[in-house]
Design a protein around this motif. Sequence first.
Motif, PDB file in Angstrom:
ATOM      1  N   HIS A 145       0.840  -1.221   0.034  1.00 25.95           N
ATOM      2  CA  HIS A 145      -0.017   0.109   0.032  1.00 25.95           C
ATOM      3  C   HIS A 145       0.926   1.173  -0.013  1.00 25.95           C
ATOM      4  N   GLY A 146       0.276   2.590  -0.395  1.00 20.63           N
ATOM      5  CA  GLY A 146       1.051   3.617  -0.561  1.00 20.63           C
ATOM      6  C   GLY A 146       1.407   4.259   0.489  1.00 20.63           C
ATOM      7  N   THR A 147       0.724   4.118   1.730  1.00 22.08           N
ATOM      8  CA  THR A 147       1.108   4.993   3.048  1.00 22.08           C
ATOM      9  C   THR A 147       2.334   4.244   3.374  1.00 22.08           C
ATOM     10  N   VAL A 148       2.204   2.781   3.796  1.00 25.42           N
ATOM     11  CA  VAL A 148       3.416   2.250   4.223  1.00 25.42           C
ATOM     12  C   VAL A 148       4.510   2.092   3.120  1.00 25.42           C
ATOM     13  N   GLY A 149       4.200   2.225   2.005  1.00 27.37           N
ATOM     14  CA  GLY A 149       5.558   2.250   1.063  1.00 27.37           C
ATOM     15  C   GLY A 149       6.049   3.591   1.359  1.00 27.37           C
ATOM     16  N   ALA A 150       5.692   4.796   1.562  1.00 24.72           N
ATOM     17  CA  ALA A 150       6.280   6.058   1.689  1.00 24.72           C
ATOM     18  C   ALA A 150       6.803   6.120   3.113  1.00 24.72           C
ATOM     19  N   LEU A 151       6.403   5.275   4.248  1.00 19.78           N
ATOM     20  CA  LEU A 151       7.004   5.157   5.400  1.00 19.78           C
ATOM     21  C   LEU A 151       8.239   4.278   5.252  1.00 19.78           C
ATOM     22  N   LEU A 152       8.144   3.198   4.322  1.00 21.05           N
ATOM     23  CA  LEU A 152       9.191   2.359   4.099  1.00 21.05           C
ATOM     24  C   LEU A 152      10.533   3.279   3.530  1.00 21.05           C
ATOM     25  N   ARG A 153       9.912   3.979   2.398  1.00 21.88           N
ATOM     26  CA  ARG A 153      11.056   4.717   1.680  1.00 21.88           C
ATOM     27  C   ARG A 153      11.762   5.886   2.565  1.00 21.88           C
ATOM     28  N   CYS A 154      10.911   6.583   3.563  1.00 18.63           N
ATOM     29  CA  CYS A 154      11.644   7.119   4.728  1.00 18.63           C
ATOM     30  C   CYS A 154      12.652   6.352   5.445  1.00 18.63           C
ATOM     31  N   ASN A 155      12.401   5.333   5.760  1.00 20.33           N
ATOM     32  CA  ASN A 155      13.505   4.548   6.647  1.00 20.33           C
ATOM     33  C   ASN A 155      14.649   4.221   5.692  1.00 20.33           C
ATOM     34  N   LEU A 156      14.287   3.715   4.454  1.00 24.15           N
ATOM     35  CA  LEU A 156      15.458   3.233   3.641  1.00 24.15           C
ATOM     36  C   LEU A 156      16.178   4.696   3.395  1.00 24.15           C
ATOM     37  N   LEU A 157      15.790   5.837   3.298  1.00 25.59           N
ATOM     38  CA  LEU A 157      16.427   7.145   2.864  1.00 25.59           C
ATOM     39  C   LEU A 157      17.099   7.460   4.090  1.00 25.59           C
ATOM     40  N   GLY A 158      16.549   7.162   5.349  1.00 24.26           N
ATOM     41  CA  GLY A 158      17.313   7.713   6.712  1.00 24.26           C
ATOM     42  C   GLY A 158      16.777   9.117   6.882  1.00 24.26           C
ATOM     43  N   ILE A 159      15.357   9.259   6.424  1.00 25.44           N
ATOM     44  CA  ILE A 159      14.892  10.608   6.824  1.00 25.44           C
ATOM     45  C   ILE A 159      13.894  10.618   7.855  1.00 25.44           C
ATOM     46  N   GLU A 160      13.337  11.616   8.369  1.00 29.68           N
ATOM     47  CA  GLU A 160      11.872  11.704   9.251  1.00 29.68           C
ATOM     48  C   GLU A 160      10.907  11.463   8.288  1.00 29.68           C
ATOM     49  N   VAL A 161       9.933  10.837   9.014  1.00 27.17           N
ATOM     50  CA  VAL A 161       8.655  10.562   8.551  1.00 27.17           C
ATOM     51  C   VAL A 161       8.254  11.839   7.538  1.00 27.17           C
ATOM     52  N   SER A 162       8.047  11.489   6.277  1.00 23.68           N
ATOM     53  CA  SER A 162       7.388  12.699   5.288  1.00 23.68           C
ATOM     54  C   SER A 162       6.560  12.338   4.363  1.00 23.68           C
ATOM     55  N   GLN A 163       5.417  13.120   4.045  1.00 23.25           N
ATOM     56  CA  GLN A 163       4.655  12.826   3.165  1.00 23.25           C
ATOM     57  C   GLN A 163       5.047  13.153   1.707  1.00 23.25           C
ATOM     58  N   GLU A 164       6.433  13.582   1.555  1.00 24.28           N
ATOM     59  CA  GLU A 164       7.154  13.734   0.290  1.00 24.28           C
ATOM     60  C   GLU A 164       7.369  12.632  -0.351  1.00 24.28           C
ATOM     61  N   GLN A 165       7.574  11.544   0.474  1.00 24.92           N
ATOM     62  CA  GLN A 165       7.656   9.979  -0.079  1.00 24.92           C
ATOM     63  C   GLN A 165       6.534   9.365  -0.585  1.00 24.92           C
ATOM     64  N   MET A 166       5.420   9.920  -0.606  1.00 27.84           N
ATOM     65  CA  MET A 166       4.319   9.168  -1.084  1.00 27.84           C
ATOM     66  C   MET A 166       4.507   9.107  -2.476  1.00 27.84           C
ATOM     67  N   GLN A 167       3.770   8.076  -3.230  1.00 32.11           N
ATOM     68  CA  GLN A 167       3.842   7.755  -4.508  1.00 32.11           C
ATOM     69  C   GLN A 167       3.121   8.770  -5.382  1.00 32.11           C
ATOM     70  N   PRO A 168       3.531   9.093  -6.677  1.00 23.57           N
ATOM     71  CA  PRO A 168       2.931  10.239  -7.251  1.00 23.57           C
ATOM     72  C   PRO A 168       1.259  10.243  -7.380  1.00 23.57           C
ATOM     73  N   SER A 169       0.689  11.142  -7.442  1.00 24.35           N
ATOM     74  CA  SER A 169      -0.478  11.318  -7.715  1.00 24.35           C
ATOM     75  C   SER A 169      -1.297  12.004  -8.666  1.00 24.35           C
ATOM     76  N   GLY A 170      -2.447  12.217  -9.119  1.00 21.58           N
ATOM     77  CA  GLY A 170      -2.835  12.999 -10.182  1.00 21.58           C
ATOM     78  C   GLY A 170      -3.261  12.128 -11.258  1.00 21.58           C
ATOM     79  N   GLY A 171      -4.085  12.683 -11.912  1.00 30.90           N
ATOM     80  CA  GLY A 171      -4.746  12.132 -13.249  1.00 30.90           C
ATOM     81  C   GLY A 171      -5.773  11.058 -12.692  1.00 30.90           C
ATOM     82  N   ARG A 172      -6.393  10.451 -13.651  1.00 32.55           N
ATOM     83  CA  ARG A 172      -7.618   9.386 -13.344  1.00 32.55           C
ATOM     84  C   ARG A 172      -7.181   8.310 -12.715  1.00 32.55           C
ATOM     85  N   GLU A 173      -5.960   7.737 -12.832  1.00 30.91           N
ATOM     86  CA  GLU A 173      -5.579   6.521 -12.313  1.00 30.91           C
ATOM     87  C   GLU A 173      -4.630   6.636 -11.055  1.00 30.91           C
ATOM     88  N   THR A 174      -5.314   5.794 -10.025  1.00 34.44           N
ATOM     89  CA  THR A 174      -4.511   5.986  -8.589  1.00 34.44           C
ATOM     90  C   THR A 174      -3.469   4.893  -8.426  1.00 34.44           C
TER      91      THR A 174
END
Length: 195
Positions: A145-174
């Motif tokens: 899922h997207g939210t835990v994916g963003a949190l995993l990315r934060c850990n792998l990158l060694g950064i604080e929890v950040s919404q910036e790591q969420m998967q891209p959004s926009g358009g009709r497809e999600t």
Amino acid sequence: MSDGQVIFLTHADVVIEPSKPPAEWPLSQNGRSRHQAFARNPVLRNVSAVFSSEELKARQGAKCVADVRGHAVSTVCELGECDRSSTGYLPKAEFHAAMLAFFENPDVSCDGWETANSAMGRIVRVVQKLQRLATALGDILIVAHGTVGALLRCNLLGIEVSQEQMQPSGGRETGGHYFCFGSRMGQPPSDWVRI
């Protein structure tokens, strides 16, 4: 044997059914089609095991890939999305406000939701266990899922929890994005890629 890689994939488009818990929402036809097309992507050529969240949309996405690749899907409870069962379905504006609070206050529960730091600890622990299999098995695919994916990315990158790591959004497809990282600890992930 060379190190395998982990491919972390989020489920694609779903049918939103407000009367049901989100964990029971299925993929839409478009979401299913996107996963079926992705199953032939060369990035999956060395995948030897497929793991999925227990949530219906993730299991369906994983099965689309596993069927083409000739694998079974192993479900893992800890790969689930952050627990938002206390509120269930929220209208779009309320959901976005709650998500903002979730990321901005990672130690605080928003209306009974699992906290961001708790969800991050859970997803990191289970992915680290699966990550060790990538050396023994070759590449592995995790469908979650997207939210835990963003949190995993934060850990792998060694950064604080950040919404910036969420998967891209926009358009009709999600949804329906993936990133890759190595089986050795401390390797940064690739960027999100749309399926």
